[in-house]
Design an enzyme around this catalytic site. Structure first.
Site, PDB file in Angstrom:
ATOM      1  N   ASP A  58      -6.714  -3.793   2.832  1.00 49.88           N
ATOM      2  CA  ASP A  58      -7.275  -3.366   4.163  1.00 49.88           C
ATOM      3  C   ASP A  58      -8.379  -2.261   4.267  1.00 49.88           C
ATOM      4  OD1 ASP A  58      -5.390  -5.028   5.195  1.00 49.88           O
ATOM      5  OD2 ASP A  58      -3.978  -3.591   5.923  1.00 49.88           O
ATOM      6  N   ARG A  98      -5.979 -13.518   0.855  1.00 49.59           N
ATOM      7  CA  ARG A  98      -5.612 -12.414  -0.169  1.00 49.59           C
ATOM      8  C   ARG A  98      -5.197 -13.268  -1.736  1.00 49.59           C
ATOM      9  NH1 ARG A  98      -0.207  -9.875   1.570  1.00 49.59           N
ATOM     10  NH2 ARG A  98       0.748 -11.294   0.273  1.00 49.59           N
TER      11      ARG A  98
END
Ligand code: ATP
Ligand code: MG
Length: 482
Positions: A223, A382
């Site tokens: 993030d 991811r």
């Protein structure tokens, strides 16, 4: 100038001068083991560094946290520059290092593992490196694996973590008992904010037991919400991979009548991925992030903007971060109050919520037929290997960590500050999170790029969502359009 190199309890320590020059140093093993012997750094004799002009970083080399300053203003916070030091506090043949990975997946973890192993071996001839499997609990519940350059040779070509990961399971005493039992003296911990809180606890316990063990954190968060450092590894790869999902949603939306594409990206508390992926893409009509409250109905709301784009352009494309609009979802669904094994708040799925709200509004209220497609590429992003940029970045992070631990630093983390690698006290990255500041320029650049509403026109929606300074600015603005 009096240099103060320790800053464990307080992060801001001023020196005697009145120019506001602040140094936030990191702990050293000799702080609690004053008689620890040192040795000449073997790097000077290594092939890699034999011809480097200034092989060793001077202790006086500092990295400034603020690189834009006004003449005469306080010089601000500085960190120690990362890199090899003239003296090391470990004999290479006596080093037993270990590596552990904790928290969520992020592209680049395997590159960091590989480069710690190769860095220790190629630069310092350290060959005893253990992999702790399955996160913190692996210290006391799993066997270790022996990591050699050969074992880790091609792991950076694969996503995920070679060592597996987990949440929860941090038991400081059991972990440090295990470090002692196994004779480990360098601990490399790859993880996010939670992991770094755990690393700080391990460092404190090691110090109180008086062990010659260096503990270093390598910040990992897809993030990009880790404070102080420029950017976290995997972020660049994530922004790039997000383009594929956004482009797919765009194709789906533009090929039908009244097409609405919605893409949800990572970003629990900070919307950097959504913001940068939107800026990079150019087709996105609206980006929604946790830091910028929005509303659906009424003048200047999201529904109005969607309808406007459908009329003007025939389709509309929305990118939103997973943490966006959580307060509205909690109100309407009474959800989102559980926690995961590490104690992180579980979020409700804002993508599904928004999809339903948009469908209901246009079908039932506006009596319009829309074609909505929702894409959530989170796990696909991811899990991919890191891109070229992130691979280089991970290599520099790993080598910086290796130089720091060999030099006897402990209780620290590494990362680029204004593009220079620095050693940073752990508490600087655990006490605050990096968020998109609406009062900075980047969000304004995004609004200027998408031409979306800023949702700041209705101050009653904004009360309590910002600090006082930002709220004062908003109240003074009297915004009519964006
Ligand atoms: P990310 O949020 O990027 O996935 P993270 O490191 O924040 O990474 P968490 O699951 O929150 O992920 O934490 C990882 C590990 O750190 C877990 O094993 C957890 O037990 C431990 N941990 C979290 N918070 C603390 C804390 N306050 N003290 C000690 N250990 C902690
Ligand atoms: Mg976290």
């Amino acid at each position: 100038r009096r240099l103060i190199m320790r800053s464990q309890s307080s992060t801001v320590i001023n020196d005697d001068d009145d120019d506001g020059f602040i140094i936030q140093g990191v702990p050293h093993l000799t702080d609690f083991l004053p008689d620890l012997p040192s040795y000449p750094n073997p790097l000077k004799k290594s092939q890699a560094y034999a011809i480097v002009k200034n092989t060793f970083v001077s202790p006086k080399d500092l990295v400034a946290e603020n690189n834009i300053i006004q003449k005469g203003s306080p010089r601000g916070v500085h960190f120690m520059r990362a890199g090899p030091r003239e003296k090391v506090y470990f004999l290479p043949e006596k080093v037993r290092a270990c590596i552990v990975t904790c928290g969520g997946l992020c592209p680049g973890i395997n590159t960091v593992i590989r480069e710690i192993v190769c860095g220790l071996s190629n630069m310092y001839s350290v060959d005893d490196v253990l992999g702790i499997q399955g996160g913190y609990r692996g210290f006391y519940s799993h066997n270790t694996v022996h990591l050699t350059p050969k074992v880790v040779n091609d792991i950076h070509k694969r996503g995920g973590t070679f060592l597996q990961t987990s949440r929860g399971g941090h038991d400081t005493k059991k972990i440090v008992d295990n470090i002692q039992d196994r004779g480990i003296n360098q601990v490399y911990i790859i993880g996010g904010d939670g992991t770094h809180k755990g690393a700080a606890a391990i460092y404190k316990e090691v110090e109180s037991r008086g062990l010659q063990v260096s503990v270093v954190g390598i910040p990992k968060t897809i993030d990009n919400d880790i404070a102080v450092i420029d950017k976290s590894f995997g972020f660049d790869t994530a922004v790039e991979e997000a383009q594929r999902a956004i482009n797919a949603a765009h194709v789906e939306a533009e090929c039908v009548e009244n097409g609405v594409g919605i893409v949800k990206l990572m970003g629990r508390y900070s919307g950097f991925i959504a913001m940068f992926a939107t800026l990079a893409n150019g087709d996105v009509d609206c980006c929604l992030i946790p830091e910028s409250p929005f509303y659906l109905e009424g003048q200047g709301g999201l529904f109005e903007y969607i309808e406007q784009r459908l009329k003007e352009n025939g389709h509309v494309l929305i990118v939103l971060a997973e943490g966006a609009g959580q307060e509205y979802i909690a109100q309407s669904m009474k959800a989102g109050n559980g926690t995961d094994a590490s104690g992180n708040r579980l979020l409700s799925d804002v993508g599904l919520w928004l999809t339903q709200k948009v469908k209901d509004h246009f079908t039932n209220v506006r009596k319009m037929t829309i074609n909505l497609k929702y894409i959530d590429p989170t796990y696909m992003i991811r899990a991919i290997p890191s891109n070229a940029y992130d691979n280089i970045y991970c290599t520099l992070l790993a080598q910086s960590a290796v130089h720091g631990t060999m030099a006897g630093f402990t209780g620290f983390t590494v990362g680029p500050v204004n593009s220079r690698f620095a050693y940073i006290p752990i508490n600087r990255v655990t006490e605050t999170q990096n968020i998109v500041k609406l009062t900075d320029r980047m969000w304004a650049r995004l609004l200027a790029s998408t031409n979306q509403p800023s949702f700041l026109g209705k101050p009653e929606y904004l009360q309590g969502k910002f600090d006082k300074e930002t709220m004062d600015i908003i109240n003074r603005m009297q915004i009519t359009s964006i």
